[in-house]
Design an enzyme around this catalytic site. Structure first.
Site, PDB file in Angstrom:
ATOM      1  N   LYS A 159      -5.684  37.692  79.735  1.00 20.68           N
ATOM      2  CA  LYS A 159      -6.173  36.946  78.559  1.00 20.68           C
ATOM      3  C   LYS A 159      -6.062  37.808  77.317  1.00 20.68           C
ATOM      4  CE  LYS A 159     -10.183  39.387  77.966  1.00 20.68           C
ATOM      5  NZ  LYS A 159     -10.389  40.323  76.841  1.00 20.68           N
ATOM      6  N   ASP A 202     -16.088  38.117  81.940  1.00 21.31           N
ATOM      7  CA  ASP A 202     -14.749  37.550  81.748  1.00 21.31           C
ATOM      8  C   ASP A 202     -14.224  36.857  83.003  1.00 21.31           C
ATOM      9  OD1 ASP A 202     -14.825  38.670  79.238  1.00 21.31           O
ATOM     10  OD2 ASP A 202     -13.338  40.228  79.655  1.00 21.31           O
TER      11      ASP A 202
HETATM   12  P1  ATP Z   1     -11.889  43.492  79.735  1.00 13.74           P
HETATM   13  O1  ATP Z   1     -10.775  42.964  78.889  1.00 13.74           O
HETATM   14  O2  ATP Z   1     -12.464  42.462  80.690  1.00 13.74           O
HETATM   15  O3  ATP Z   1     -12.934  44.252  78.997  1.00 13.74           O
HETATM   16  P2  ATP Z   1     -10.067  45.531  80.557  1.00 13.74           P
HETATM   17  O4  ATP Z   1      -8.802  44.749  80.628  1.00 13.74           O
HETATM   18  O5  ATP Z   1     -10.274  46.356  79.344  1.00 13.74           O
HETATM   19  O6  ATP Z   1     -11.284  44.551  80.755  1.00 13.74           O
HETATM   20  P3  ATP Z   1      -9.779  46.297  83.281  1.00 13.74           P
HETATM   21  O7  ATP Z   1      -8.300  46.354  83.488  1.00 13.74           O
HETATM   22  O8  ATP Z   1     -10.509  45.141  83.833  1.00 13.74           O
HETATM   23  O9  ATP Z   1     -10.160  46.480  81.757  1.00 13.74           O
HETATM   24  O10 ATP Z   1     -10.347  47.666  83.863  1.00 13.74           O
HETATM   25  C1  ATP Z   1     -11.553  48.255  83.442  1.00 13.74           C
HETATM   26  C2  ATP Z   1     -12.023  49.186  84.547  1.00 13.74           C
HETATM   27  O11 ATP Z   1     -12.439  48.391  85.642  1.00 13.74           O
HETATM   28  C3  ATP Z   1     -10.924  50.084  85.099  1.00 13.74           C
HETATM   29  O12 ATP Z   1     -10.858  51.291  84.429  1.00 13.74           O
HETATM   30  C4  ATP Z   1     -11.327  50.236  86.559  1.00 13.74           C
HETATM   31  O13 ATP Z   1     -12.088  51.419  86.749  1.00 13.74           O
HETATM   32  C5  ATP Z   1     -12.226  49.073  86.873  1.00 13.74           C
HETATM   33  N1  ATP Z   1     -11.674  48.074  87.831  1.00 13.74           N
HETATM   34  C6  ATP Z   1     -12.353  47.494  88.826  1.00 13.74           C
HETATM   35  N2  ATP Z   1     -11.580  46.614  89.483  1.00 13.74           N
HETATM   36  C7  ATP Z   1     -10.379  46.636  88.904  1.00 13.74           C
HETATM   37  C8  ATP Z   1      -9.163  45.934  89.174  1.00 13.74           C
HETATM   38  N3  ATP Z   1      -9.049  45.056  90.165  1.00 13.74           N
HETATM   39  N4  ATP Z   1      -8.124  46.179  88.363  1.00 13.74           N
HETATM   40  C9  ATP Z   1      -8.253  47.065  87.345  1.00 13.74           C
HETATM   41  N5  ATP Z   1      -9.361  47.776  87.072  1.00 13.74           N
HETATM   42  C10 ATP Z   1     -10.427  47.557  87.842  1.00 13.74           C
END
Ligand code: ATP
Length: 309
Positions: free
Chosen positions: A13, A140
């Site tokens: 997203k 989210d």
């Molecule tokens: P958001 O946009 O929801 O704030 P994000 O895209 O910034 O999230 P994610 O890729 O969801 O961040 O990852 C954030 C942290 O979540 C990672 O650094 C990791 O430690 C943890 N994590 C837990 N499960 C997962 C997963 N399936 N894939 C990626 N990261 C994960």
């Protein structure tokens, strides 16, 4: 794969609007955010096993946790607990969504695992129960199930579908390394107090967040130029403060002809809206040569949420 294997595809997203209210007593911030699902996907495969195991493939696999902190594992356990059964599943994530990039990659995997395990275990869990479990996993996660375009209120988990016309063309500049979402919210509060004095980041001192009418109109009519002009992210200043080099990334995409540019969610991925597919390719090519990002991706949207393949 055996016939019992199940695979779910789930999109990333971008928040085309992210309005952040004041800090509440519980530390959370009230949000009014417009989630927009784009065609960059992870897949989560589930197959029968004696216990819960989790494997990850993809460029960023090394930085994705494979223990119980992974949102896909947590989702499987939450669904099993709800039904009073053991979480017997081998989960495999093929990861294409940037990790810690502000594109809800972890949430996407959580939503996909809910759907995959529900199908694998033949549970037929009602959709509203899946959404309630998703909301407990993270703000989210419900949107990753939902897909399309939706207004998220509360912590982002209370969704209202938003009507759209046509398809929009996006380019994403993926940064080296991630940004921690809590750190970006903390920086947002710090910057607000720096500008307004102690307490000025608190609820009551910041206007209640609300969806932007011009943005909703642009989505409804499929007007890319108007959407580009209406993009907004209250976390952008905080993300730029923590990662000043993102200013160069945003400038490079805008100079290459993007009709809108913003940091995606809590960053550090930068999102660029293009007029059409040809312009998106031109923006992507310019960003790839700019030296301001690690990787460049093109995607259209909106696309559906987590889907059984
Ligand atoms: P958001 O946009 O929801 O704030 P994000 O895209 O910034 O999230 P994610 O890729 O969801 O961040 O990852 C954030 C942290 O979540 C990672 O650094 C990791 O430690 C943890 N994590 C837990 N499960 C997962 C997963 N399936 N894939 C990626 N990261 C994960």
């Amino acid at each position: 794969m055996s016939v019992a294997d199940v695979t779910v595809r789930v999109p990333a997203k971008v928040n085309v609007q992210l309005a952040v209210g004041g800090r509440r007593a519980d530390g959370y911030h009230a949000l009014a955010t417009v989630f927009f699902a784009v065609g960059l996907y992870d897949t989560v495969a589930a197959r029968p096993a004696d216990t819960l195991t989790l494997t990850v493939e993809g460029r960023d696999a090394a930085v994705v946790p494979t223990d119980d902190s992974n949102l896909a594992a947590r989702a499987a356990r939450a669904l099993a607990a709800h039904h009073g059964i053991d979480a017997k599943v081998a989960l495999h994530i093929a990861k294409d969504i940037p990790v810690a990039g502000g594109m809800a990659g972890g949430s996407a995997d959580g939503a996909a695992a809910l759907l995959a395990c529900d199908a694998l275990w033949g549970l037929g869990t009602p959709r509203e129960t899946l959404f309630a479990l998703a909301a407990e996993l993270g703000s989210d996660v419900p949107f990753s199930l939902h897909g399309g375009v939706a207004l998220g209120e509360g912590r982002g988990e209370q969704l209202t579908p938003i009507p759209t016309s046509g398809s929009f063309h996006w380019v994403f500049a993926v940064a080296d390394g991630g940004l921690s979402t809590p750190a970006v919210y903390g920086e947002c509060d710090r910057l607000r107090e720096l500008a307004g004095g102690p307490g000025s980041a608190d609820e009551g001192r910041i206007p209640a967040p609300a969806a932007d009418r011009a943005l909703l109109e642009a989505l409804a009519t499929g007007d890319a130029a108007a959407l580009g002009a209406a993009l907004s992210n209250d976390l952008q200043a905080a993300a730029l403060s923590l990662r000043p080099a993102l200013t160069d990334t945003l400038r490079a995409g805008s100079e290459a002809g993007a009709i809108g540019a913003l940091v995606s969610g809590s960053g550090p991925t930068c999102a660029f809206l293009a007029k059409d597919a040809a312009e998106a390719s031109a923006v992507a090519a310019a960003l790839a040569l700019s030296g301001t990002c690690r990787d460049v991706r093109q995607a259209e949207g909106p696309v559906p949420g987590a889907t059984l393949l």
